[in-house]
Design a protein around this motif. Structure first.
Motif, PDB file in Angstrom:
ATOM      1  N   ASP A 177       0.796  -1.209   0.002  1.00 45.95           N
ATOM      2  CA  ASP A 177      -0.233  -0.162   0.093  1.00 45.95           C
ATOM      3  C   ASP A 177       1.080   0.977   0.103  1.00 45.95           C
ATOM      4  O   ASP A 177       0.092   2.133  -1.340  1.00 45.95           O
ATOM      5  N   THR A 180       2.298   1.060  -3.496  1.00 43.63           N
ATOM      6  CA  THR A 180       1.695   1.426  -4.067  1.00 43.63           C
ATOM      7  C   THR A 180       1.122   3.419  -4.544  1.00 43.63           C
ATOM      8  O   THR A 180       0.944   3.986  -4.624  1.00 43.63           O
ATOM      9  N   LEU A 181       1.090   4.070  -3.479  1.00 50.64           N
ATOM     10  CA  LEU A 181       1.027   5.302  -2.631  1.00 50.64           C
ATOM     11  C   LEU A 181       2.041   6.353  -3.222  1.00 50.64           C
ATOM     12  O   LEU A 181       1.925   7.509  -3.498  1.00 50.64           O
ATOM     13  N   VAL A 232      -6.336   4.116  -1.418  1.00 52.43           N
ATOM     14  CA  VAL A 232      -4.991   3.064  -1.034  1.00 52.43           C
ATOM     15  C   VAL A 232      -4.989   3.733   0.578  1.00 52.43           C
ATOM     16  O   VAL A 232      -4.998   3.212   1.353  1.00 52.43           O
ATOM     17  N   ARG A 235      -8.564   2.640   2.849  1.00 50.01           N
ATOM     18  CA  ARG A 235      -8.099   0.975   3.021  1.00 50.01           C
ATOM     19  C   ARG A 235      -7.557   1.341   4.217  1.00 50.01           C
ATOM     20  O   ARG A 235      -7.711   0.090   5.278  1.00 50.01           O
TER      21      ARG A 235
END
Length: 341
Positions: A177, A180-181, A232, A235
């Motif tokens: 996560d 990805t950010l 993201v 979540r």
């Protein structure tokens, strides 16, 4: 008596001409030296009050004020630098720091085998404190010129999109996560790991990024969020009251962990570090046509030269200058060109 012992060290305490109470260590066990220290201190404060001279500030006082004003949320590296500098400057006023002191520090660090880049991080922090004292705090300080050491040319290591997707899929979910950010926003590691909920605005789809430490940028900036970035962050809702990213209920401090490095090794991603996710984000932007001045604003760079290193990844802006005219050499046949006719 205005001097007294504390743990075998003489301290001085008296009222300054402006009415403030002064309490300070003389840093000596010798009573006569302590009395001389007190007399000199009183003399300096008298000149400040009656003659308008700038007050003096010790290095220790400067460090405390610098850290208080910066309020750096991740000050571990900063503290380690100041601890290293303390034996050199802890007994000095900031106006007593000379070039010879700095040269000694540089030589000592190089003898310890550290890189020029590591030495420069220390010099930049030292320069920041002295400049604050000189320009903002208006205390007696004339900083010596501090020239940084030469560093190797900045490398740009980035991933193609298929490689990045493989990396994300192979990482543990909490690291995936954050990675990805990073790929969606270009945020630095500390900006992600220390991200707080009060920095996130879902209504405007932005993150407020506070100024990094002096080694990067002191300016705050706003980061717009893509659909993927929003997903993201959402979540993470409910996992912690203050911090966005956690692991087993505890706030995360680092993302460039052994787990991240092991996955990179397993995938054959050689010489790839967490910060290279930021390089990847910037490279993708340039390849897709994002102007460098826009990229600079998106990435929060204060120096345009930092963005220019990505310029070679785009060639679209050069194409308009290739065909100089609709005529010219294009009218010459290959046969004529061959025989110079």
């Amino acid at each position: 008596m205005s001097i007294y012992l504390r743990n075998n060290i003489w301290w001085v305490e008296f009222t300054a001409p402006d009415g403030t109470r002064v309490r300070r260590s003389s840093a000596t066990e010798d009573r006569q030296q302590a009395l001389e220290f007190e007399a000199k201190l009183k003399h300096d404060l008298w000149r400040v009050y009656h003659l308008g001279e700038k007050p003096r500030m010790t290095w220790k006082e400067a460090v405390v004020r610098f850290m208080r004003e910066k309020q750096n949320k991740d000050s571990t590296n900063e503290v380690s630098i100041f601890k290293y500098l303390d034996p050199y400057f802890g007994h000095l006023y900031v106006d007593e720091i000379r070039r010879m002191h700095i040269d000694d520090i540089i030589q000592q660090r190089l003898n310890e085998g550290v890189s020029n880049a590591t030495v420069n991080r220390l010099l930049q922090k030292l320069r920041a404190v002295l400049n604050k004292a000189h320009k903002e705090w208006e205390v007696k300080c004339d900083p010596p010129y501090i020239k940084l050491l030469k560093e190797p040319k900045k490398r740009v290591r980035w991933l193609a999109e298929p490689e990045a997707l493989r990396l994300i899929k192979a990482l543990p979910s909490h690291i995936a996560d954050m990675a990805t950010l990073a790929l969606e926003t270009g945020l630095r590691e500390s900006n992600i790991t220390l991200l707080r909920w009060d920095q996130v605005d879902f209504s405007q789809r932005i993150i407020y990024v506070e100024g990094d430490d002096i080694l990067k940028s002191e300016l705050a900036f706003v980061v717009p969020l893509s659909d993927v970035a929003v997903d993201v962050i959402k979540r993470q809702i409910g996992k912690h009251s203050t911090r966005v990213f956690t692991y087993k209920g505890n706030p995360i401090r680092r993302a460039n962990t052994k787990a991240f490095k092991n996955v990179c090794a397993e995938l054959g991603l050689e010489d790839f570090r967490w910060h290279d996710l930021r390089h990847t984000w910037a490279t993708w932007h340039v390849q897709r046509g994002t102007p460098l001045e826009v990229l600079q604003e998106l990435g929060g760079w204060s120096d345009y030269k930092m963005v220019k290193r990505y310029a070679h990844f785009s060639h679209q802006h050069l194409k308009q200058f290739v065909n100089r005219s609709p005529t010219g050499l294009a009218t010459i046949s290959p046969t004529m060109a061959k025989f110079g006719q």
